[in-house]
Design an enzyme around this catalytic site. Structure first.
Site: not given
Length: 352
Positions: A91, A117-118, A181
């Site tokens: 993304t 948890a980017m 997300s």
């Protein structure tokens, strides 16, 4: 060295550092003569019985790589040589952003799963567009996975998606709209019918490329069906079911933040897909994602109504041979049931 040996080394490293090393290796591989030919010879499985025309695009096989692996469009050429039928990059967001604080990527090795948890860390529209433009049009469909910047408030989110669609329309074949997300605060609040209608109205004026909605696996079945029907009626051409899960009850080893992918969410993803497909089959192209790591899994989702499937976590655990293995298994299963092309198996369970 085979992949099991390489994995032992990589799994001793911090997951994010391991990914960066793999990315570096893939990037330089394109500069070494014959490497791409070697990858194609060893990891691609090509048979016209697996090809489909979807969205007016030619998919050589139904197995794609989900968004999040090649965030910055740096690995398109080597990944395609590993047998994928289509690729997502992103993304990405309009402005570059660092994402969430580290550590933010964790392996759940015994469960063959990952928790991340980017937070949409990426190089931003300008740099990623420049990279994608160098390879587009490409030999397989390229899909841009787009999201809003963390600092963009939800009531201004449509502007971010408009900027991205305008900017990337010349270097992708379709768009995945990521509002599911769990790692951008309040992003999942955008999974509402009113926002979906408003979003499509805005974006459809900017592109003729297919728009695909990606939903979360943690919605109730009724809510997911309602949202997907709204999207299809609005004009979205495809639905991806699903993104990562925040159901931390799936394992005692989970962190209390981020999204889980891989084997831990297989049953949840399969059940949600099955129920959504009962209502959405024939109304939009359905793409199944979540815990798929073999041809039997993929073929089961195809018969449930998936025209395409996506992998991510299993690519990390199983390595570059996974596409070849899945596609050969899909073909054998389809042929054993008398189908001459994989498209004939799509939704077979729903037509009985």
């Amino acid at each position: 060295m085979d992949y099991s040996d390489i994995k032992k080394i990589f799994f001793k490293l911090n997951p994010e550092n391991a990914h960066k090393i793999a990315e570096f290796g893939m990037r330089i591989s394109t500069k070494i003569p014959f490497v791409s030919d070697y990858l194609v010879d060893n990891f691609c499985f090509i048979d016209t019985k697996l090809s489909q025309n979807i969205f007016g695009l030619n998919f050589l096989n139904p197995v794609g790589l989900a968004g999040g692996f090649d965030k910055n469009a740096t690995m398109i050429i080597p990944l395609s040589a590993m047998g994928f039928g289509f690729l997502e990059y992103g993304t990405l967001t309009p402005k570059p952003q660092d994402g969430n604080p580290k550590p933010r990527l964790f392996r759940l090795i015994e469960e063959k799963s990952i928790q991340n948890a980017m937070g949409f860390n990426n190089d931003g529209l300008d740099k990623i567009k420049a990279r994608a433009s160098k390879v587009y049009p490409f030999s397989i469909p390229l899909i841009a996975n787009i999201g809003k910047n963390k600092i963009t408030p939800n009531d201004m989110a449509i502007k971010d998606y408009e900027i991205l669609v305008k900017g990337l329309d010349s270097c992708c074949d379709a768009f995945v709209i990521n509002i599911s997300s769990p790692n951008t605060p309040n992003l999942r609040d955008l999974q509402s019918e009113s926002f979906i209608n408003e979003l499509f109205a805005a974006l459809s004026n900017l592109t003729k490329k297919p728009l695909i909605l990606k939903i979360a696996p943690d919605m109730s079945i009724d809510s997911a069906i309602s949202l997907c029907l709204t999207a299809a009626n609005a004009g979205f051409k495809g639905i991806i079911i699903n993104n990562t899960s925040v159901d931390y009850s799936l394992t005692t080893k989970a962190k209390d933040f981020g999204g889980i992918s891989g084997q831990l969410i297989k049953d949840k993803s399969k059940e949600l897909f099955k129920e959504v497909a009962k209502e959405l089959y024939g109304k939009a192209v359905l793409i199944s994602c979540g815990g798929i790591d073999n041809g039997q899994d993929a073929y089961e989702r195809i018969k449930m109504g998936a025209s395409l499937v996506q992998i991510y976590t299993s690519f990390i655990y199983e390595g570059p041979s996974i596409c070849k293995n899945i596609n050969s298994q899909i073909l054998n299963l389809a042929l054993s049931e008398g189908y001459e092309n994989i498209s004939q198996a799509v939704g077979a369970n729903l037509r009985r």
